[in-house]
Design a protein around this motif. Structure first.
Motif, short mmCIF file in Angstrom:
data_model
loop_
_atom_site.label_atom_id
_atom_site.label_comp_id
_atom_site.label_asym_id
_atom_site.label_seq_id
_atom_site.Cartn_x
_atom_site.Cartn_y
_atom_site.Cartn_z
N VAL A 52 0.84 -1.20 0.00
CA VAL A 52 0.00 0.00 0.00
C VAL A 52 0.87 1.25 0.00
O VAL A 52 0.64 2.18 -0.77
CB VAL A 52 -0.96 0.00 1.22
N ALA A 53 1.89 1.26 0.85
CA ALA A 53 2.80 2.42 0.89
C ALA A 53 3.51 2.60 -0.45
O ALA A 53 3.75 3.73 -0.88
CB ALA A 53 3.81 2.25 2.02
N GLU A 54 3.81 1.50 -1.11
CA GLU A 54 4.47 1.58 -2.42
C GLU A 54 3.52 2.07 -3.51
O GLU A 54 3.91 2.85 -4.37
CB GLU A 54 5.01 0.19 -2.79
N LEU A 55 2.25 1.65 -3.45
CA LEU A 55 1.28 2.03 -4.47
C LEU A 55 0.80 3.47 -4.34
O LEU A 55 0.70 4.18 -5.34
CB LEU A 55 0.06 1.10 -4.43
N VAL A 56 0.47 3.90 -3.13
CA VAL A 56 -0.16 5.22 -2.96
C VAL A 56 0.68 6.18 -2.13
O VAL A 56 0.26 7.32 -1.90
CB VAL A 56 -1.57 5.10 -2.35
N GLY A 57 1.82 5.75 -1.65
CA GLY A 57 2.67 6.65 -0.88
C GLY A 57 2.53 6.43 0.61
O GLY A 57 1.62 5.76 1.09
N THR A 58 3.45 7.04 1.33
CA THR A 58 3.46 6.94 2.79
C THR A 58 2.31 7.77 3.36
O THR A 58 2.08 8.89 2.92
CB THR A 58 4.80 7.47 3.33
N PRO A 59 1.59 7.24 4.33
CA PRO A 59 0.46 7.98 4.88
C PRO A 59 0.90 9.18 5.71
O PRO A 59 1.99 9.19 6.28
CB PRO A 59 -0.26 6.96 5.77
N SER A 60 0.02 10.19 5.76
CA SER A 60 0.31 11.36 6.59
C SER A 60 0.15 11.03 8.07
O SER A 60 0.78 11.62 8.92
CB SER A 60 -0.59 12.53 6.21
N SER A 61 -0.70 10.06 8.37
CA SER A 61 -0.91 9.61 9.74
C SER A 61 -1.17 8.12 9.72
O SER A 61 -1.71 7.58 8.77
CB SER A 61 -2.12 10.30 10.38
N SER A 62 -0.80 7.46 10.81
CA SER A 62 -1.14 6.05 10.93
C SER A 62 -1.83 5.86 12.26
O SER A 62 -1.89 6.77 13.08
CB SER A 62 0.12 5.18 10.84
#
Length: 150
Positions: A52-62
Motif C-alpha cells: 500500500v505504501a508503495e502504491l499510494v505513498g506513505t500515509p500522513s498519519s497512521s
C-alpha cells in the motif's frame, strides 16, 4: 488647488481598491489523499502495508497502535479578512489492516459524512503521566516549617 484635488481623488481610489483587495478570500490546501485510480489498484485481502505504501505513498498519519490503519488526510481551508479560518472541505482515506498486516477495508470520509476519525489520542495510564502542575499542587502542604529549618 486643482492639483490637491486630484491627489485626494487618486488617494481615495487607491484606498478603495486596497480595501476591496483585502476582503477577498484566500484558500489553502493541506495534506494528501491518493487518487481514486491509485486506490483502485489496492486489492482488499491481498495487499499488505508495504505494498500500500508503495502504491499510494506513505500515509500522513497512521493508527495509534503499530498495527493501526493508514490515514491519508487532505483539507481545504478558507481564510477571509478578520474571520476565523474555516475548513470547507476535508477528505480522509482510511485503510485498515488485519492482525496479519493484510488490507481489510478502504474507507473514504468527508465533512458531509460527519464521521470522526481520531488521528491522535492522549491517554493517561494509571497515573504514570502526571503533569507538572498536578505534581506541584500535590506537594503543597506536604512539608512542615521544621523541614525548612533543617
Amino acid at each position: 488647488m486643482q492639483y490637491a484635488g486630484k491627489i485626494r481623488k487618486i488617494s481615495v481610489a487607491v484606498l478603495l481598491c486596497a480595501s476591496l483587495a483585502a476582503c477577498t478570500a484566500s484558500f489553502r490546501n493541506h495534506g494528501y489523499v491518493p487518487l481514486e485510480e491509485d486506490l483502485s489498484q489496492i486489492s482488499v485481502g491481498i495487499d499488505t502495508r508495504d505494498s500500500v505504501a508503495e502504491l499510494v505513498g506513505t500515509p500522513s498519519s497512521s493508527g495509534v497502535l503499530n498495527d493501526g490503519g493508514y490515514y491519508y488526510v487532505r483539507s481545504r481551508v478558507k481564510h477571509f479578512a478578520w474571520q476565523k479560518p474555516e475548513v470547507i472541505e476535508r477528505q480522509v482515506v482510511a485503510i485498515s489492516f488485519t492482525d496479519g498486516g493484510i488490507v481489510d477495508n478502504i474507507g473514504r470520509y468527508t465533512l458531509e459524512d460527519g464521521a470522526v476519525v481520531p488521528l491522535a489520542r492522549r491517554i493517561t495510564r494509571n497515573g504514570q503521566d502526571v503533569g507538572f502542575i498536578k505534581k506541584l499542587l500535590s506537594n503543597v502542604g506536604g512539608f512542615s516549617a521544621g523541614d525548612l529549618i533543617n
